[in-house]
Design a protein around this motif. Structure first.
Motif, PDB file in Angstrom:
ATOM      1  N   UNK A 314       0.830  -1.218   0.000  1.00  0.00           N
ATOM      2  CA  UNK A 314       0.000   0.000   0.000  1.00  0.00           C
ATOM      3  C   UNK A 314       0.861   1.264   0.000  1.00  0.00           C
ATOM      4  N   UNK A 315       2.140   1.151   0.352  1.00  0.00           N
ATOM      5  CA  UNK A 315       3.025   2.317   0.287  1.00  0.00           C
ATOM      6  C   UNK A 315       3.381   2.654  -1.157  1.00  0.00           C
ATOM      7  N   UNK A 316       3.117   1.728  -2.069  1.00  0.00           N
ATOM      8  CA  UNK A 316       3.298   1.982  -3.507  1.00  0.00           C
ATOM      9  C   UNK A 316       1.960   2.273  -4.185  1.00  0.00           C
ATOM     10  N   UNK A 317       0.909   1.550  -3.787  1.00  0.00           N
ATOM     11  CA  UNK A 317      -0.382   1.613  -4.487  1.00  0.00           C
ATOM     12  C   UNK A 317      -1.490   2.264  -3.675  1.00  0.00           C
ATOM     13  N   UNK A 318      -1.171   2.803  -2.498  1.00  0.00           N
ATOM     14  CA  UNK A 318      -2.125   3.449  -1.577  1.00  0.00           C
ATOM     15  C   UNK A 318      -2.943   2.444  -0.778  1.00  0.00           C
ATOM     16  N   UNK A 319      -3.412   1.361  -1.402  1.00  0.00           N
ATOM     17  CA  UNK A 319      -4.111   0.309  -0.660  1.00  0.00           C
ATOM     18  C   UNK A 319      -3.569  -1.054  -1.059  1.00  0.00           C
ATOM     19  N   UNK A 320      -3.742  -2.031  -0.171  1.00  0.00           N
ATOM     20  CA  UNK A 320      -3.375  -3.418  -0.461  1.00  0.00           C
ATOM     21  C   UNK A 320      -4.325  -4.317   0.314  1.00  0.00           C
ATOM     22  N   UNK A 321      -4.845  -5.348  -0.342  1.00  0.00           N
ATOM     23  CA  UNK A 321      -5.807  -6.245   0.302  1.00  0.00           C
ATOM     24  C   UNK A 321      -5.259  -7.662   0.327  1.00  0.00           C
ATOM     25  N   UNK A 322      -5.270  -8.265   1.500  1.00  0.00           N
ATOM     26  CA  UNK A 322      -4.820  -9.642   1.690  1.00  0.00           C
ATOM     27  C   UNK A 322      -5.886 -10.383   2.490  1.00  0.00           C
ATOM     28  N   UNK A 323      -6.387 -11.478   1.932  1.00  0.00           N
ATOM     29  CA  UNK A 323      -7.401 -12.305   2.584  1.00  0.00           C
ATOM     30  C   UNK A 323      -8.576 -11.461   3.088  1.00  0.00           C
ATOM     31  N   UNK A 324      -9.022 -10.539   2.261  1.00  0.00           N
ATOM     32  CA  UNK A 324     -10.199  -9.743   2.577  1.00  0.00           C
ATOM     33  C   UNK A 324      -9.972  -8.571   3.498  1.00  0.00           C
ATOM     34  N   UNK A 325      -8.739  -8.380   3.969  1.00  0.00           N
ATOM     35  CA  UNK A 325      -8.412  -7.268   4.864  1.00  0.00           C
ATOM     36  C   UNK A 325      -7.645  -6.226   4.061  1.00  0.00           C
ATOM     37  N   UNK A 326      -8.072  -4.978   4.161  1.00  0.00           N
ATOM     38  CA  UNK A 326      -7.442  -3.911   3.386  1.00  0.00           C
ATOM     39  C   UNK A 326      -6.552  -3.046   4.264  1.00  0.00           C
ATOM     40  N   UNK A 327      -5.340  -2.815   3.793  1.00  0.00           N
ATOM     41  CA  UNK A 327      -4.415  -1.878   4.436  1.00  0.00           C
ATOM     42  C   UNK A 327      -4.331  -0.633   3.568  1.00  0.00           C
TER      43      UNK A 327
END
Length: 531
Positions: A314-327
């Motif tokens: 998410x530090x590159x793409x603003x968000x990141x989702x793993x196993x249904x949890x979004x950072x």
């Protein structure tokens, strides 16, 4: 008609409109005060002065209605320059555009006692209510708040066909014996919320039915059932409060839970994880899933290779989702708590862990896995846990977790240290260091493959500067650095999984999950010991 009386009438009818109000002007502006109503179709009542500035405000108002968000519009009555409106007056104007008449649409499938109580609760909360049923007597106007839309049809399928369901709709299915017909049609809709009132046994039957008719697991899991919050509700009125509480949670993007557990007030469940790579992400997933409030930190451009299972992405793409949890990338303590409220995991750029003093977490977990201590001390939080070599439990942390694969993987050490770093990658399919891609020289990373690609031995995967990096074996690209990162010679830039299609590059690894479980045990043990 008076502009404000007309606005009140539109809002009562739940007709979307925007109100434009002049905030401030300077110089030779067309008007210095004024209001204007703009409907979604562009029709207006009132004026803010005419000309190009008014046309621009109308365009912005229509967009604001579509996006359901207010805004401030600025314009300068000049031909050129910032905010120029292609006018010759020479002044400037700021206009506030607010949006009204956008009550959230709540559709109640079934007009029984529970949905009657839901309608009364929702009316007070400002929802636009529609009720459908196949029994005309159940749809008596006296059963529902004034203004409710009542829809009758001979069958539930016919009644649902009469509805307008959008991505902003909230639906509650509570029928006596038509829930199978209702959910079969409703589950295919792209709605904000679909709730189904059913017992656990009935739910199992309905879920089996939905899968048998080809409904995907993702769609089935998106249905809120059993419906509502667990508050011991029994009467229709109590059940309505439970349901509307859940709907408001979704509508407001809130995390839910008790106010006294808000991490701004009670830091007991707040965990700061240093590092946000794949192992740290596995830890975060396990802690998040059992109710801990997790915040993570990393460097500005982390060198993560398993990007599809790393919240650091998410530090590159603003968000990141793993196993249904979004950072999501956070920038301040305020944004950290806002993201936690939304059920997300905030990730901060904070190499020195300076935010620990500001956030005051109850736990700090060092999951950087640098094979050495990069500044973690017991002073960072009441309880500190570290992963892997480089830490002495009882000295610079309260517990350290073994990260080497083997019989002792995940062992919790409260006095002493883990086994030293072997330098040998984990064995997959008989391969260890052979499957790892390393930079042949210092330079800039360029990718020619994507995560999840199936490649053959000898195929071009990436390059450092002009030097190609080829696949040492056939398999799946399970790890690969982000494009454009600077690396030194010998740096690990990716890995190939020889299992190919059988390898899962989108889920937390067995190793990360095991270590995450050990961290959870350590946190609970340390917290209990402190009592």
């Amino acid at each position: 008609m008076n502009i404000f009386a007309h606005a009140a009438e539109l809002e009562e009818l739940n007709i979307p409109f925007a109100m434009a109000n002049i905030l401030e002007t300077s110089g030779s502006a067309p008007r210095h005060q004024g209001q204007m109503i703009i409907k979604a179709d562009g029709t207006t009542l009132g004026t803010i002065g005419g000309g190009m500035i008014e046309r621009y405000v109308i365009e912005q108002a229509i967009e604001a209605i579509q996006q359901r968000e207010p805004r401030v519009v600025k314009g300068r009555m000049t031909r050129t320059g910032p905010d120029a409106m292609d006018m010759d007056c020479g002044g400037s104007m700021s206009v506030h555009i607010d949006v009204f008449g956008l009550k959230a649409p709540l559709i109640l499938i079934g007009a029984g006692h529970v949905n009657r109580a839901v309608a009364q609760a929702a009316h007070v909360l400002g929802f636009d209510i529609t009720v459908v049923d196949t029994y005309a007597d159940s749809l008596a106007e006296d059963n529902f708040p004034q203004g409710s839309k009542l829809v009758f049809a001979d069958t539930m399928e016919q009644a649902i066909d009469k509805l307008t369901i959008t991505a902003q709709s909230y639906l509650v299915i509570a029928t006596n014996h038509e829930d199978k017909d209702a959910i079969s049609k409703i589950v295919k809709q792209d709605a904000k919320y679909i709730g189904l009132m059913a017992s656990k046994r009935k739910l199992q039957t309905l879920v089996s039915h939905l899968k048998n008719i080809g409904i995907s697991d993702e769609r089935v899991q998106a249905v809120y059932s059993p419906i509502g919050f667990s508050i011991g509700a029994e009467t229709p009125e109590e059940i309505a409060v439970s349901i509307m509480g859940e709907i408001l949670k979704v509508k407001n993007g809130a995390a839910g839970g008790l106010m006294k557990d808000d991490p701004r007030i009670n830091r007991k469940r707040l965990v700061l994880i240093r590092g946000a790579g794949d192992i740290a992400t596995g830890v975060a997933v396990r802690l998040h899933n059992v109710g801990f409030k997790v915040v993570m930190t990393d460097i500005a451009k982390p060198t993560i290779i398993r990007r599809s299972v790393s919240f650091a992405q998410c530090l590159f793409d603003d968000t990141a989702t793993v196993e249904g949890i979004t950072a999501k990338k956070a920038h301040s303590c305020h944004s950290v708590f806002e993201l936690i409220d939304k059920g997300m995991i905030p990730v901060l750029v904070d190499e020195e862990c300076n935010f620990a003093a500001k956030l005051q977490p109850n736990f700090v977990v060092d999951a950087i896995l640098a094979k050495r201590n990069l500044g973690t001390t017991k002073a960072l939080a009441p309880h500190t846990v570290a992963l892997g070599p480089g830490f002495m439990a009882g000295v610079d942390c309260d517990a350290v977790i073994e990260t080497n694969r083997g019989h002792h993987l995940g062992r919790i050490i409260y006095q002493g240290e883990t086994a030293p770093n072997t330098g040998i990658p984990g064995n997959i399919g008989g391969y260890t260091h052979q499957r790892v891609l390393r930079a042949p020289e210092a330079g800039t990373m360029r990718c020619h493959a994507s995560l999840g690609d199936i490649v053959k031995e000898g195929e071009l995967i990436a390059q450092i500067n002009d030097t190609p990096i080829i696949a040492p074996m056939s398999g799946k690209v399970r790890g690969l650095l982000n494009e454009g990162l600077e690396v030194h010679q010998g740096f690990k830039i990716g890995d190939i999984d020889p299992r190919g299609d059988k390898a899962d590059h989108l889920s937390v690894s067995d190793k990360a999950r095991a270590i995450g479980g050990s961290v959870l045990e350590a946190l609970l043990h340390l917290d209990m010991r402190s009592l």
